[in-house]
Each structure stands twice: as C-alpha cells, then as structure tokens.
Design a protein around this motif. Structure first.
Motif, PDB file in Angstrom:
ATOM      1  N   ASP A   1      21.696 -35.248  12.912  1.00 33.13           N
ATOM      2  CA  ASP A   1      21.387 -36.509  12.243  1.00 33.13           C
ATOM      3  C   ASP A   1      22.309 -36.649  11.028  1.00 33.13           C
ATOM      4  OD1 ASP A   1      20.346 -38.767  11.132  1.00 33.13           O
ATOM      5  OD2 ASP A   1      18.392 -37.915  10.622  1.00 33.13           O
ATOM      6  N   TRP A   2      23.497 -37.184  11.267  1.00 34.79           N
ATOM      7  CA  TRP A   2      24.501 -37.297  10.205  1.00 34.79           C
ATOM      8  C   TRP A   2      24.304 -38.593   9.426  1.00 34.79           C
ATOM      9  CZ3 TRP A   2      27.412 -33.258   8.780  1.00 34.79           C
ATOM     10  CH2 TRP A   2      27.528 -32.203   9.702  1.00 34.79           C
ATOM     11  N   THR A   3      23.117 -38.700   8.826  1.00 32.51           N
ATOM     12  CA  THR A   3      22.782 -39.831   7.968  1.00 32.51           C
ATOM     13  C   THR A   3      22.309 -39.275   6.631  1.00 32.51           C
ATOM     14  OG1 THR A   3      20.464 -39.898   8.647  1.00 32.51           O
ATOM     15  CG2 THR A   3      22.041 -41.155   9.990  1.00 32.51           C
ATOM     16  N   LEU A   4      22.040 -40.165   5.676  1.00 30.98           N
ATOM     17  CA  LEU A   4      21.514 -39.710   4.392  1.00 30.98           C
ATOM     18  C   LEU A   4      20.160 -39.035   4.586  1.00 30.98           C
ATOM     19  CD1 LEU A   4      22.438 -42.694   2.029  1.00 30.98           C
ATOM     20  CD2 LEU A   4      23.768 -40.645   2.571  1.00 30.98           C
ATOM     21  N   ALA A   5      19.351 -39.571   5.490  1.00 27.53           N
ATOM     22  CA  ALA A   5      18.061 -38.950   5.780  1.00 27.53           C
ATOM     23  C   ALA A   5      18.247 -37.577   6.410  1.00 27.53           C
ATOM     24  CB  ALA A   5      17.236 -39.850   6.703  1.00 27.53           C
ATOM     25  N   GLY A   6      19.261 -37.441   7.259  1.00 23.84           N
ATOM     26  CA  GLY A   6      19.547 -36.151   7.871  1.00 23.84           C
ATOM     27  C   GLY A   6      19.952 -35.109   6.849  1.00 23.84           C
ATOM     28  N   ILE A   7      20.721 -35.531   5.854  1.00 24.52           N
ATOM     29  CA  ILE A   7      21.112 -34.616   4.786  1.00 24.52           C
ATOM     30  C   ILE A   7      19.882 -34.146   4.021  1.00 24.52           C
ATOM     31  CG2 ILE A   7      22.316 -34.455   2.565  1.00 24.52           C
ATOM     32  CD1 ILE A   7      24.486 -36.234   3.729  1.00 24.52           C
ATOM     33  N   GLN A   8      18.969 -35.070   3.723  1.00 23.19           N
ATOM     34  CA  GLN A   8      17.752 -34.688   3.009  1.00 23.19           C
ATOM     35  C   GLN A   8      16.918 -33.710   3.830  1.00 23.19           C
ATOM     36  OE1 GLN A   8      15.436 -37.851   1.413  1.00 23.19           O
ATOM     37  NE2 GLN A   8      17.115 -38.744   0.255  1.00 23.19           N
ATOM     38  N   GLY A   9      16.865 -33.929   5.133  1.00 20.39           N
ATOM     39  CA  GLY A   9      16.136 -33.002   5.994  1.00 20.39           C
ATOM     40  C   GLY A   9      16.760 -31.617   5.971  1.00 20.39           C
ATOM     41  N   ALA A  10      18.084 -31.562   6.003  1.00 22.97           N
ATOM     42  CA  ALA A  10      18.778 -30.273   5.955  1.00 22.97           C
ATOM     43  C   ALA A  10      18.548 -29.569   4.623  1.00 22.97           C
ATOM     44  CB  ALA A  10      20.272 -30.485   6.197  1.00 22.97           C
ATOM     45  N   ILE A  11      18.536 -30.328   3.541  1.00 25.75           N
ATOM     46  CA  ILE A  11      18.294 -29.733   2.222  1.00 25.75           C
ATOM     47  C   ILE A  11      16.883 -29.164   2.148  1.00 25.75           C
ATOM     48  CG2 ILE A  11      18.015 -30.261  -0.238  1.00 25.75           C
ATOM     49  CD1 ILE A  11      20.352 -32.213   0.078  1.00 25.75           C
ATOM     50  N   ARG A  12      15.919 -29.865   2.729  1.00 28.44           N
ATOM     51  CA  ARG A  12      14.552 -29.336   2.742  1.00 28.44           C
ATOM     52  C   ARG A  12      14.508 -27.978   3.441  1.00 28.44           C
ATOM     53  NH1 ARG A  12      13.183 -34.852   3.630  1.00 28.44           N
ATOM     54  NH2 ARG A  12      13.020 -34.551   5.882  1.00 28.44           N
ATOM     55  N   GLU A  13      15.273 -27.837   4.521  1.00 25.16           N
ATOM     56  CA  GLU A  13      15.333 -26.550   5.209  1.00 25.16           C
ATOM     57  C   GLU A  13      15.966 -25.482   4.316  1.00 25.16           C
ATOM     58  OE1 GLU A  13      14.121 -25.632   8.216  1.00 25.16           O
ATOM     59  OE2 GLU A  13      13.176 -27.624   8.236  1.00 25.16           O
ATOM     60  N   MET A  14      17.017 -25.849   3.606  1.00 21.27           N
ATOM     61  CA  MET A  14      17.711 -24.889   2.749  1.00 21.27           C
ATOM     62  C   MET A  14      16.853 -24.451   1.569  1.00 21.27           C
ATOM     63  SD  MET A  14      21.597 -26.469   2.757  1.00 21.27           S
ATOM     64  CE  MET A  14      22.230 -25.208   1.645  1.00 21.27           C
ATOM     65  N   LEU A  15      15.891 -25.269   1.185  1.00 17.98           N
ATOM     66  CA  LEU A  15      15.049 -24.935   0.039  1.00 17.98           C
ATOM     67  C   LEU A  15      13.993 -23.884   0.372  1.00 17.98           C
ATOM     68  CD1 LEU A  15      14.491 -28.409  -1.656  1.00 17.98           C
ATOM     69  CD2 LEU A  15      16.152 -26.626  -2.226  1.00 17.98           C
ATOM     70  N   ILE A  16      13.790 -23.614   1.638  1.00 21.86           N
ATOM     71  CA  ILE A  16      12.778 -22.628   2.011  1.00 21.86           C
ATOM     72  C   ILE A  16      13.376 -21.440   2.763  1.00 21.86           C
ATOM     73  CG2 ILE A  16      10.921 -24.326   2.070  1.00 21.86           C
ATOM     74  CD1 ILE A  16      11.183 -24.399   5.109  1.00 21.86           C
ATOM     75  N   GLU A  17      14.684 -21.453   2.993  1.00 18.62           N
ATOM     76  CA  GLU A  17      15.272 -20.365   3.762  1.00 18.62           C
ATOM     77  C   GLU A  17      15.721 -19.232   2.843  1.00 18.62           C
ATOM     78  OE1 GLU A  17      18.662 -21.860   5.836  1.00 18.62           O
ATOM     79  OE2 GLU A  17      19.997 -21.674   4.124  1.00 18.62           O
ATOM     80  N   SER A  18      15.824 -18.068   3.436  1.00 17.70           N
ATOM     81  CA  SER A  18      16.379 -16.915   2.734  1.00 17.70           C
ATOM     82  C   SER A  18      17.780 -16.666   3.273  1.00 17.70           C
ATOM     83  CB  SER A  18      15.501 -15.681   2.972  1.00 17.70           C
ATOM     84  OG  SER A  18      16.082 -14.535   2.381  1.00 17.70           O
ATOM     85  N   ASN A  19      18.738 -16.543   2.373  1.00 18.86           N
ATOM     86  CA  ASN A  19      20.087 -16.159   2.788  1.00 18.86           C
ATOM     87  C   ASN A  19      20.696 -15.311   1.683  1.00 18.86           C
ATOM     88  OD1 ASN A  19      21.447 -17.934   0.847  1.00 18.86           O
ATOM     89  ND2 ASN A  19      20.892 -19.623   2.202  1.00 18.86           N
ATOM     90  N   THR A  20      21.839 -14.728   1.943  1.00 16.16           N
ATOM     91  CA  THR A  20      22.413 -13.770   1.000  1.00 16.16           C
ATOM     92  C   THR A  20      22.765 -14.414  -0.337  1.00 16.16           C
ATOM     93  OG1 THR A  20      24.596 -14.142   2.016  1.00 16.16           O
ATOM     94  CG2 THR A  20      23.314 -12.254   2.790  1.00 16.16           C
TER      95      THR A  20
END
Length: 502
Positions: free
Chosen positions: A257-276
C-alpha cells in the motif's frame, strides 16, 4: 528478484538501493587528494554498503585493499606479531579480488614479519610506484587496544614522511566505524592527520525517489513516487536503515500500500517491533543516564537547548545517531526515533504508577473516527481522580508524559502520535496525532498567567495556519489552588480551538 534489504550489505544486483553515486563521487575526490580520513556514523547507517560501492568505483584507477577488523578476531590484537601476521593475511585475501598480479600478491605475503617496524618497512616497499587505497571497516572494535594504536601510529609516521618526500605509503587510508578514532586520547592522537569527513550519508527525498522509481518499474503499483519519497523522508530524515525498513514493511507486510495511509500502517508496525537498531537505542539509553536525561528533557519537557558539540553528552548522542544540530539547537534525529523514545519513557517512568482506567478505545472511536474532544474531556474528568495525590513538582514535570500514557492505548493499532520538533520559523508545537486519515494538533501548556495564555492561543493558531487546518486543541495544566477547570470551544484568530484546563 530485487528486494529491500535491512540485514547487512546491499548490492544493486540483488537489492533495491538508493542511488548514492553522488556520495561516492565526493568520497572519491578525497581519495584523489590522497587524504586519510574516518567515516564514523551510527550503527546501520550504510557504511559497509557505501564502502563496497566505493571499492568498485575506485577499481579502475587504484588497487583497493578492503578489510574488516571484525573478521580478524580479538586474539590478533594480543601482540604486535599476531597483528602483523593477521593484517598481512587479510591484505593478501583482499588483493585476490583486485587487478593486482599474482606476483605482487605473493610479495605481500611476507611471513617473516614480527613487529610494527618491519610491517612499516614492508608497506613502504609494497606501495612503491603504486596507488594503493587501504580501507578498514569496523575499525573501532579494537580502537582502545595498544597494538591497534601502534599500527595507527605507523600509518601516521609513513603519511608524514610521504608528505616530506622521503617515503612511500598508501595513497589514501579510510577507517570506518561508529566511534571517531581521531578522539583517541591514550596514544597522543595518532590519527590527527585525518581530515574531517563531511559527506552527508543520509538519504534525501530525491535520493529515496531513485530507489522507489526502480521498484515502481518492477511492480507498477501506481504510487506517487515524489509524494511517497517526501513522506518517507519526513519520518526518517533519511536514516538509511529506517528508510529501507519502512519500504520493506510496506512491500512485505502492508500489502504494498504505497500511499500515505500505507506509510502510517508501516510505521505502526515499526513502533512495536524489535530490531537491532532499536535494541541498541534502548541499551544505550539505559547505560548512559546523562544522555537519557537530556533526551527526556528534549522530548517530554520540550526543553530548547543549544547545540554544543564540545559537550561530551551531545557528542555521544550525535555519535549514536540520536541527536542532530538544527539551527544551532539540539534536535532528535528523526520522527521514528522520537516515537520509539517517547514510548520508552512512558513504559519506563510510569511502569509502576497508577494509570487512568475506565476509558476504552471503543468509547473514543466510533465508526473508525477518533473523537479528540471526547478524549480530552475524559482525560480532564479522570485527571483529578487519579493524580490528585501526586505532588505538584511531579505533575509539572511529568504532565505531558501522563497525557501521552493516557492517549497511547486509545490510538494503538490505528494511529500514533509524534512530536513536531520545529517549523520553518523555529516555532515549536507539541503533539500531532495521526489516526487513520485524521490528524489532530494538540498544544500542551502550563498555566503561567493570562499574557502567556494569550501567547499560547497565538502560537497554536500559527501552527494550525502552517498546517493548513482550522481546528486545534489546547491542554493547559493549571496548578493554582483556585483554578477553574473548563472544557470549551473557542473561536480564536479565525480558528476553532478546543481548550481544556486541568
């Protein structure tokens, strides 16, 4: 099939990559000037990928010896002899991937060398009549080791002798790592010959667009490449890992979903993920209390502090990639870092404190629409009940954090908030809440007299004008004993402002 890569080296043959040819050109110019320098950037900032592309770009004119200290192992730094043998072994391995002749490679493989003096003489011999560039990645893994410092001193001595016309040595030396080894104090600054490296290794919106354009050719999603590139930049400030991870999340986890809404959805995922990267962030905040306190003041207290690079705490924040200089003021490097850091402080500072309960997301959200007016009214109602026993000093310092901890579960899953650090004219706003396609601007203030309150109205309306919206929210914390709680809509300077006083 190309992919977005967030785990190590990126190559244009396998991965979607930003066009960094402009950066490579700038670095090559330093090499052509026979400079010695250090590329020190935060973790996962694209150093190794940049070095790999640089090696390929230099191969037409130079013999490039590219090695990594991490691959040598700690035992190699226990003595000069072990280091010299390991260094020569790594050089020989690297030369096999260059245009160097087999005879030249065999001549490098001198097994009798046992000390730094002999290694220096060998380097001088092997560099005669040749343009050799030495690149060492992960150099700071052992930067406080005396053997390593002796090696750096040899490079320095040969460099100075070459400048005087008396010796041969490497044409250019590039050391890469997180820490800037020019700051080593233990050995009288053996790397003070290095020039300052000023190439901007973050990605601009234009550079991000070069990567998305390649992706769009392959997948034909219909995305507005220019718009999406600018939006990705607005959240990441071009931090290479964050750019790639955000794109990867959209591509692989958010249904392309390469829209502004898609970016917000991706950011929500990044806010709860664990990475190095985030794990490293939290570890560094836990281990450096002064840095954590500074960032807390910037984010939660909204403190404005001058950027002074000579301040060691500021220097550490810059080195980790957390802080940047924005118009001579300290700022958090990007919005995603702001979001994760605020969540970190909420979970840390309020872990054992009583929270506002009884307000559920379905009370505030109806039909996918977030009711910010009701949200603030509920906060006002429960604020007095929950926090009346807390001392005033705590509430003044942590009021903003209390509101954020109240807001967080109400928007989880469908939205997030971030702190707009600055506008072009240097005015600061507090919280911007994005919930689906809705956006709310909320200014938080402490009561400090009628004049200051009027200033708050003007400031908020100025923010609203800059954001091209007519509605905003003002939450005032009033600690006067005779205060009057209120929650009302006001028409101010042509804007609709919902003002809540608690």
């Amino acid at each position: 099939m190309h992919k977005f890569n967030t785990t190590g080296l990126c190559t244009p043959e396998e991965d979607y990559m930003v066009d960094i040819s402009g950066k490579i050109k700038q670095i090559r110019e330093l090499v052509e000037r026979r400079c010695y320098f250090t590329i020190n950037r935060a973790r996962q900032y694209g150093k190794t990928t940049t070095l790999n592309e640089l090696v390929k770009a230099l191969a037409d004119e130079y013999i490039v010896i590219s090695i990594c200290f991490q691959e040598m192992g700690e035992d190699c730094f226990k003595s000069s002899e072990l280091f010299c043998k390991a260094f020569i072994r790594k050089v020989v391995q690297a030369l096999k991937f260059t245009t160097a002749s087999m005879d030249y490679i065999k001549n490098w493989d001198e097994k009798s060398i046992q000390g730094m003096g002999e290694l220096g003489e060998h380097i001088e011999k092997m560099c005669e009549g040749k343009k050799i560039v030495l690149i060492i990645d992960e150099v700071d893994r052992t930067s406080n080791n005396s053997v390593f410092l002796q090696f750096i001193d040899i490079l320095r001595a040969k460099f100075l002798a070459r400048k005087a016309g008396r010796r041969n040595t490497f044409h250019s030396v590039i050391l890469a790592g997180v820490y800037d080894i020019k700051n080593i104090k233990l050995y009288n600054s053996p790397w003070n010959i290095a020039i300052n490296f000023k190439v901007d290794m973050s990605f601009s919106a234009t550079e991000i667009a070069t990567m998305l354009s390649k992706y769009e050719i392959d997948h034909n999603t219909g995305m507005d490449v220019d718009l999406i590139s600018k939006e990705i930049y607005s959240y990441t400030s071009g931090y290479p890992f964050l750019v790639s991870r955000l794109c990867q999340c959209i591509d692989e986890e958010a249904g392309r979903d390469w829209t502004l809404a898609g970016i917000q959805g991706a950011i929500r995922e990044m806010l709860i993920e664990s990475n190095t990267l985030f794990d490293d962030m939290f570890k560094n905040l836990e281990n450096n209390k002064e840095l954590s306190s500074l960032i807390y003041d910037l984010l939660i207290m909204r403190a404005v502090k001058p950027f002074v690079i000579d301040d060691p705490i500021v220097g550490i924040g810059v080195m980790y990639g957390f802080l940047v200089n924005t118009d001579d003021k300290i700022a958090i490097a990007n919005k995603i870092f702001e979001l994760r850091m605020v969540n970190y402080y909420i979970s840390k500072d309020l872990r054992n404190k009583k929270q506002i309960t009884g307000v559920l997301q379905h009370d505030i959200v109806q039909g996918g629409v977030f009711d910010m007016e009701l949200c603030l009214r509920k906060f006002s109602e429960h604020y007095g009940e929950i926090f009346s026993n807390m001392d005033e000093e705590f509430l003044e310092r942590h009021g903003r954090l209390l509101f954020l901890s109240y807001l967080k579960p109400l928007i989880n899953g469908n939205g997030f908030y971030h702190i707009e650090s600055q506008l072009i004219d240097m005015r600061r706003m507090d919280i911007v809440v994005d919930f689906g396609r809705q956006q709310f601007i909320i200014e938080l203030k402490l009561w400090d007299g009628k004049a200051k309150q009027e200033d708050a109205y003007k400031q908020l309306c100025g923010y609203l004008e800059s954001k091209h919206t007519g509605t905003g929210y003002l939450l005032t914390f009033d600690f006067r004993k005779n205060k009057k709680k209120k929650a009302e809509w006001l028409k101010i300077y042509g804007k609709d402002v919902f003002h809540v006083v608690v």
